[in-house]
Design a protein around this motif. Sequence first.
Motif, short mmCIF file in Angstrom:
data_model
loop_
_atom_site.label_atom_id
_atom_site.label_comp_id
_atom_site.label_asym_id
_atom_site.label_seq_id
_atom_site.Cartn_x
_atom_site.Cartn_y
_atom_site.Cartn_z
N GLU A 67 0.80 -1.15 0.03
CA GLU A 67 -0.06 -0.09 -0.16
C GLU A 67 0.91 1.24 0.05
O GLU A 67 2.03 1.23 0.45
CB GLU A 67 -0.84 -0.14 1.25
N CYS A 68 0.44 2.30 -0.69
CA CYS A 68 1.09 3.66 -0.73
C CYS A 68 1.63 4.20 0.46
O CYS A 68 2.49 4.74 0.97
CB CYS A 68 0.11 4.40 -1.59
N SER A 69 0.73 4.08 1.59
CA SER A 69 0.89 4.65 2.87
C SER A 69 2.13 3.99 3.54
O SER A 69 2.70 4.69 4.20
CB SER A 69 -0.29 4.77 3.76
N LYS A 70 1.92 2.66 3.39
CA LYS A 70 3.09 1.97 4.05
C LYS A 70 4.56 2.32 3.20
O LYS A 70 5.60 2.48 3.98
CB LYS A 70 2.96 0.54 3.92
N PHE A 71 4.67 2.35 2.13
CA PHE A 71 5.61 2.58 1.12
C PHE A 71 6.17 4.02 1.57
O PHE A 71 7.41 4.32 1.86
CB PHE A 71 5.34 2.62 -0.22
N GLN A 72 5.33 4.97 1.54
CA GLN A 72 5.44 6.34 2.21
C GLN A 72 6.15 6.57 3.70
O GLN A 72 7.11 6.97 3.53
CB GLN A 72 4.14 7.29 2.28
N PHE A 74 7.87 3.94 4.89
CA PHE A 74 9.32 3.62 4.91
C PHE A 74 10.12 4.44 4.29
O PHE A 74 11.34 4.70 4.86
CB PHE A 74 9.17 2.11 3.91
N ARG A 75 9.77 5.41 3.12
CA ARG A 75 10.52 6.38 2.44
C ARG A 75 10.90 7.16 3.76
O ARG A 75 12.09 7.69 3.49
CB ARG A 75 9.90 6.93 1.47
N ASP A 76 9.94 7.65 4.33
CA ASP A 76 10.21 8.67 5.52
C ASP A 76 11.22 8.20 6.55
O ASP A 76 12.07 8.86 6.72
CB ASP A 76 8.90 9.12 6.10
N PHE A 80 15.18 9.46 7.07
CA PHE A 80 15.64 10.07 8.26
C PHE A 80 16.93 9.39 8.77
O PHE A 80 17.93 10.00 9.09
CB PHE A 80 14.69 9.86 9.40
N PHE A 81 17.02 8.04 8.33
CA PHE A 81 18.22 7.11 8.92
C PHE A 81 19.48 7.85 7.95
O PHE A 81 20.55 8.10 8.26
CB PHE A 81 18.06 5.71 8.64
N ILE A 82 19.39 8.04 6.52
CA ILE A 82 20.24 8.73 5.81
C ILE A 82 20.52 9.93 6.34
O ILE A 82 21.79 10.42 6.12
CB ILE A 82 19.72 8.54 4.21
#
Length: 107
Positions: A67-72, A74-76, A80-82
Amino acid sequence: MANSADLLVEANLDEYQNFLEGKIATALIETPMTEALFDKVKAFANELIPISSTCQNLSFGDYFTIECSKFQKFRDIFGFFIYVYTALTLINILFTGIVPNPARKSN
């Protein structure tokens, strides 16, 4: 002996550089910049730049869908870690002394 080897390498590099500069100059003169060529370069450059769009679910055929919300999310989190890793690396660079590597003496 080392001096003559250095001179030989430098002469070969100069010759190779002159050869390449001549080839590039010839290619620039013989290939006129036409509208069609410019359009191809522009299309290639536009493909490199991502286009903003609405979020879409990531689907792997009929097997599963993310789902888009889960992928979003993960991306956030990954972003942050990067960000933190980049900040720590820059701080490490700033506070670490630069120690030059002394030239080794030949026997």
